[in-house]
Design an enzyme around this catalytic site. Structure first.
Site, short mmCIF file in Angstrom:
data_model
loop_
_atom_site.label_atom_id
_atom_site.label_comp_id
_atom_site.label_asym_id
_atom_site.label_seq_id
_atom_site.Cartn_x
_atom_site.Cartn_y
_atom_site.Cartn_z
N LYS A 85 0.89 -1.18 0.00
CA LYS A 85 0.00 0.00 0.00
C LYS A 85 0.91 1.21 0.00
O LYS A 85 1.63 1.48 0.98
CB LYS A 85 -0.86 -0.08 1.26
CG LYS A 85 -1.87 1.02 1.49
CD LYS A 85 -2.78 0.57 2.64
CE LYS A 85 -3.77 1.60 3.08
NZ LYS A 85 -3.25 2.45 4.16
C1 E4P Z 1 -6.85 3.46 4.93
O1 E4P Z 1 -6.34 2.46 4.50
C2 E4P Z 1 -6.36 4.25 6.06
O2 E4P Z 1 -5.76 3.39 6.99
C3 E4P Z 1 -7.36 5.07 6.81
O3 E4P Z 1 -8.69 4.79 6.47
C4 E4P Z 1 -6.99 6.52 6.82
O4 E4P Z 1 -7.96 7.40 7.20
P1 E4P Z 1 -8.43 7.75 8.70
O5 E4P Z 1 -7.19 7.92 9.54
O6 E4P Z 1 -9.23 9.00 8.55
O7 E4P Z 1 -9.26 6.59 9.15
#
Ligand code: E4P
Length: 214
Positions: A85
């Site tokens: 990722k």
């Molecule tokens: C996605 O893979 C991220 O881990 C995550 O959803 C980031 O956003 P957040 O910190 O607002 O949840």
């Protein structure tokens, strides 16, 4: 579609595995930092706690060379399960191109624009990951981002899928899918809350009252 857990907690991972409708896990460096000092060792623990399906691992380092080393090391732990990722930066796109060419599945994350989705398609990413709630907090365009990604990926007849992230509620999950997300990732509490409806609860209570419960 696929529903993923957004967490680096092994307890959450085990609980999600028990739900039966969770396909995989997404992590990020902030979530990892809450759980462990050594992210790759912790990835191995997550793979055990959630025994089947993809785990999206985001490198904790940000230079091209360090992301490359860390993503390759992560993928080597479970080549059939780990998805690299990578941030939708120029280096992230370059690295995704190199990794996918070598057979490592990749996703571009922290995506806010159709240009980033276009590149995710071009380098063969499995997923493009828009942050819906973060986008909504910074403008009124949380779902507009999903709309724009869906439009460009449809135009390209892409196999790259939209994995909506940064989802904080059931309505956000539903709206993300209605706006074109193929898949979603959310914290355990949001996933557990998906079936909640007051009329369902009252129907269950009514039927239970018809039969004395042990
Ligand atoms: C996605 O893979 C991220 O881990 C995550 O959803 C980031 O956003 P957040 O910190 O607002 O949840």
């Amino acid at each position: 579609m696929a529903i993923l857990l957004d967490s680096a907690s092994t307890d959450d991972a085990a609980a999600a595995a028990g739900l039966g409708f969770v396909h995989g896990i997404t992590t990020n460096p902030a979530l990892m930092a809450r759980e462990a000092k050594e992210p790759l060792a912790h990835l191995a623990r997550l793979l055990t706690a959630f025994p089947a399906g993809p785990i999206c691992y985001q490198p904790t380092r940000t230079s091209y060379a360090e992301m490359n080393d860390e993503a390759r090391a992560a993928a080597a732990i479970a080549p059939d399960r780990v998805v690299a990722k990578l941030p939708a930066t120029l280096d992230g796109c370059r690295l995704a191109a190199a990794l996918t060419a070598g057979g490592i599945r990749c996703a571009l994350t922290a995506v806010y624009s159709p240009a980033q989705a276009l590149l995710a398609h071009e380098v063969g990413c499995v997923w493009v990951i828009p942050y819906v709630d973060r986008a909504a907090r910074h403008s009124d365009g949380g779902l507009a981002v999903v709309d724009s990604l869906a439009a460009i990926l449809a135009r390209l007849q892409s196999t790259t899928r939209i994995l909506a992230a940064s989802l904080k509620s059931t309505p956000q999950v539903v709206d993300a899918v209605l706006h074109g997300s193929h898949d979603i990732t959310a914290p355990l509490a949001v996933l557990r809350g998906l079936p909640a409806h007051p009329l369902t609860e009252s129907a269950v209570r009514e039927f239970a009252d018809a039969w004395p419960q042990a």
